[in-house]
Write an enzyme that holds these catalytic residues in place. Structure first.
Site, PDB file in Angstrom:
ATOM      1  N   GLY A  11       0.815  -1.759   0.439  1.00  0.00           N
ATOM      2  CA  GLY A  11      -0.226  -0.024  -0.298  1.00  0.00           C
ATOM      3  C   GLY A  11       0.818   1.202   0.004  1.00  0.00           C
ATOM      4  O   GLY A  11       0.261   2.167   0.719  1.00  0.00           O
ATOM      5  N   HIS A 108       0.881   0.748 -12.856  1.00  0.00           N
ATOM      6  CA  HIS A 108       1.597  -0.522 -14.133  1.00  0.00           C
ATOM      7  C   HIS A 108       2.667  -0.275 -13.780  1.00  0.00           C
ATOM      8  O   HIS A 108       3.185   1.320 -13.908  1.00  0.00           O
ATOM      9  CB  HIS A 108       1.215  -0.469 -14.667  1.00  0.00           C
ATOM     10  CG  HIS A 108       1.680  -1.628 -15.305  1.00  0.00           C
ATOM     11  ND1 HIS A 108       1.187  -3.026 -15.424  1.00  0.00           N
ATOM     12  CD2 HIS A 108       2.669  -1.931 -16.223  1.00  0.00           C
ATOM     13  CE1 HIS A 108       1.626  -4.021 -15.476  1.00  0.00           C
ATOM     14  NE2 HIS A 108       2.396  -3.390 -16.214  1.00  0.00           N
TER      15      HIS A 108
HETATM   16  C1  GAR Z   1       3.408  -1.431  -7.317  1.00  0.00           C
HETATM   17  O1  GAR Z   1       4.627  -1.508  -7.638  1.00  0.00           O
HETATM   18  C2  GAR Z   1       2.455  -1.160  -8.608  1.00  0.00           C
HETATM   19  O2  GAR Z   1       2.838  -0.419  -9.948  1.00  0.00           O
HETATM   20  C3  GAR Z   1       2.829  -2.747  -8.592  1.00  0.00           C
HETATM   21  O3  GAR Z   1       2.145  -3.174  -7.170  1.00  0.00           O
HETATM   22  C4  GAR Z   1       3.052  -2.483  -6.678  1.00  0.00           C
HETATM   23  C5  GAR Z   1       2.504  -2.059  -5.502  1.00  0.00           C
HETATM   24  O4  GAR Z   1       3.379  -1.869  -4.679  1.00  0.00           O
HETATM   25  N1  GAR Z   1       1.509  -3.198  -9.100  1.00  0.00           N
HETATM   26  C6  GAR Z   1       0.916  -3.754 -11.112  1.00  0.00           C
HETATM   27  O5  GAR Z   1       1.633  -4.238 -10.688  1.00  0.00           O
HETATM   28  C7  GAR Z   1      -0.657  -3.310 -11.100  1.00  0.00           C
HETATM   29  N2  GAR Z   1      -0.675  -4.600 -12.268  1.00  0.00           N
HETATM   30  P1  GAR Z   1       1.999  -0.623  -2.961  1.00  0.00           P
HETATM   31  O6  GAR Z   1       1.293  -1.981  -2.480  1.00  0.00           O
HETATM   32  O7  GAR Z   1       3.709  -0.658  -2.013  1.00  0.00           O
HETATM   33  O8  GAR Z   1       1.629   0.502  -3.590  1.00  0.00           O
END
Ligand code: GAR
Length: 195
Positions: A11, A108
């Site tokens: 998050g 993304h």
């Molecule tokens: C982030 O790097 C986001 O871009 C990626 O997951 C991570 C979440 O980090 N999302 C994807 O790959 C969606 N397909 P966070 O929970 O610390 O925000």
């Protein structure tokens, strides 16, 4: 503008958005709810610590449509006007997308349209790319293929690993996501004032 944020994990993007809304950097907005499909998502506690209500909807024993219907009902109940996917690791059903036309966005960790889907950094490094980055885009029925709102390039260094590259991109994701939501919030306020 009432914002609902969907997470599955750490998050950090959600935290960046909540902090930017609460400090006024993203104007005239409120984070109405943070929803997770994982009961143990670390982001849940971070949202609560910032005074944001959280709700968990596990997929277990439900079809994708049933699961999405529960989430849609929660978002509608809270009058959410913009849905931000922030590390939400599920594909939305067509009914979810129809419930919030042009009002769902995602971040993304690649320069879309390059490298949609999963295991992005592994594939980027295996291909010997020199530059990667992140993209905030509208969500439509095709995976990671909706109209792009904003992108940020991140240089790849020799010796980068999935860990070093993903951490460097994640750091830049936060400001990129804030910039995208700020733009939408400003447009939203202008449109509301006109009507
Ligand atoms: C982030 O790097 C986001 O871009 C990626 O997951 C991570 C979440 O980090 N999302 C994807 O790959 C969606 N397909 P966070 O929970 O610390 O925000």
């Amino acid at each position: 503008m009432k914002i609902g944020i969907l997470i599955s994990g750490g998050g950090s993007n959600m935290v960046a958005l909540v902090d930017a809304v609460q400090s006024g950097e993203i104007p005239d907005s409120e984070v109405a709810v943070v929803i997770s499909d994982k009961p143990n998502a670390e982001g849940l506690e971070k949202a609560r610590a910032r005074g944001v209500e959280t709700v968990i909807f596990e997929r277990k024993g439900r079809t994708r449509e049933e699961h999405d219907a529960e989430i849609i009902a929660e978002l509608k109940k809270r009058d959410v006007e913009l849905v931000c996917l922030a590390g939400y690791m599920r594909l939305l059903s067509p009914s979810f997308i129809r419930a919030f036309p042009d009002r769902i966005i995602n971040i993304h960790p690649s320069l879309l349209p390059a490298y949609p889907g999963l295991d992005v950094h592994e594939r980027v490094l295996a291909a010997g790319e020199k530059v990667s980055g992140c993209t905030v885009h509208f969500v439509n029925e095709d995976l990671d293929a909706g109209p792009i709102i904003v992108q940020c390039e991140v240089e790849i260094y020799e010796g980068d690993t999935v860990e070093t590259l993903s951490a460097r991109i994640l750091e830049r994701e936060h400001a990129t996501y804030i910039a995208a939501v700020k733009r939408l919030a400003t447009e939203f306020t202008e449109n509301t004032e006109k009507s």
